[in-house]
Design an enzyme around this catalytic site. Structure first.
Site, PDB file in Angstrom:
ATOM      1  CE1 TYR A 215      -2.940  -3.101   0.662  1.00 20.50           C
ATOM      2  CE2 TYR A 215      -2.974  -2.605   2.996  1.00 20.50           C
ATOM      3  CZ  TYR A 215      -3.351  -3.404   1.941  1.00 20.50           C
ATOM      4  OH  TYR A 215      -4.129  -4.502   2.174  1.00 20.50           O
TER       5      TYR A 215
ATOM      6  CG  HIS B 158      -0.408  -8.657   2.101  1.00 20.15           C
ATOM      7  ND1 HIS B 158      -0.224  -7.316   1.879  1.00 20.15           N
ATOM      8  CD2 HIS B 158      -1.737  -8.814   2.209  1.00 20.15           C
ATOM      9  CE1 HIS B 158      -1.400  -6.699   1.860  1.00 20.15           C
ATOM     10  NE2 HIS B 158      -2.325  -7.594   2.046  1.00 20.15           N
TER      11      HIS B 158
END
Length: 226
Positions: free
Chosen positions: A23, A85
């Site tokens: 991000y 992740h």
């Protein structure tokens, strides 16, 4: 606007910030914490920062490098919580054995980062029961956190039981099912909310907390399921 909105969250009482190397927000998170500290709202020690290794950076050396970049962007000496992740890279479905090895190598990197004092806690995100059992069977350090989607309409009871048996905490992302009317408009939840003078969202969050989970609401993309 991201640092300002993040700082506003800290002012409102939020103390967990969930981001990722993928991000474009790690620098903004650092700016927000600095802003909040300048205003006397928090100290860095009071804030838990969670970030993650993206699947493009899986593998031993790439994961180490990813964590160091995150440390630099977040302007901190230690990551409070570092997760993998996803359980595989983009070709996970085509190469499950290769991705199983990549998961092992990436987890070794997180174990090393923790041993070196670069991460306080380490864990995994979007793991299925299969991924969880494989990791627990081969790791030196059992993951301390599993982040996965959990809410009253997606309870994942078997996965949560496996995780609890290992003494691992669950961080529930999308605890409001992305604002789904199927959850927030559910008749049982609405009835409880009315009886308690609360909103359906508060009832759904309380459901997570009462089951020992940490509700979180990160930006979400579709996980790969190798």
């Amino acid at each position: 606007m991201v640092p300002i909105s993040c700082a506003a969250g800290l002012a409102a009482g939020y103390r967990l910030i969930d981001t990722s190397a993928h991000y474009p927000s790690e620098v903004a998170v650092a700016d927000a914490i600095a802003m909040a500290e300048e205003r006397g709202l928090v100290t860095r020690r009071e804030v838990t920062i969670c970030t993650k290794v993206w699947f493009d950076d899986m593998g031993y050396e790439p994961a180490l490098a990813s964590a160091m970049r995150s440390l630099n962007r977040l302007r901190t000496e230690k990551l409070d919580l570092l997760l993998i992740h996803f359980p595989g890279n983009i070709d996970a479905i085509q190469e499950p054995k290769r991705n199983a090895q990549i998961r092992r190598d990436t987890w070794r990197a997180l174990e090393q980062l923790q041993a070196d004092g670069r991460a306080t806690k380490i864990g995994v995100s979007n793991w299925t029961r299969k991924h969880w059992r494989q990791t627990v069977a081969t790791c030196r350090v059992v993951p301390q956190v599993l982040q996965t989607e959990v809410h009253p309409r997606l309870q994942q009871q078997e996965l949560r039981a496996d995780v609890a048996d290992a003494g691992c905490a669950v961080m529930a992302f999308c605890p409001l099912a992305r604002g789904s009317s199927a959850l927030l408009g559910d008749s049982t939840i609405s009835r409880i909310a009315a009886a308690r003078g609360r909103s359906p969202a508060q009832v759904a969050l309380r459901w997570s907390v009462q089951r020992g989970m940490v509700p979180s609401a990160p930006r979400q993309t579709e996980p790969c399921r190798p």
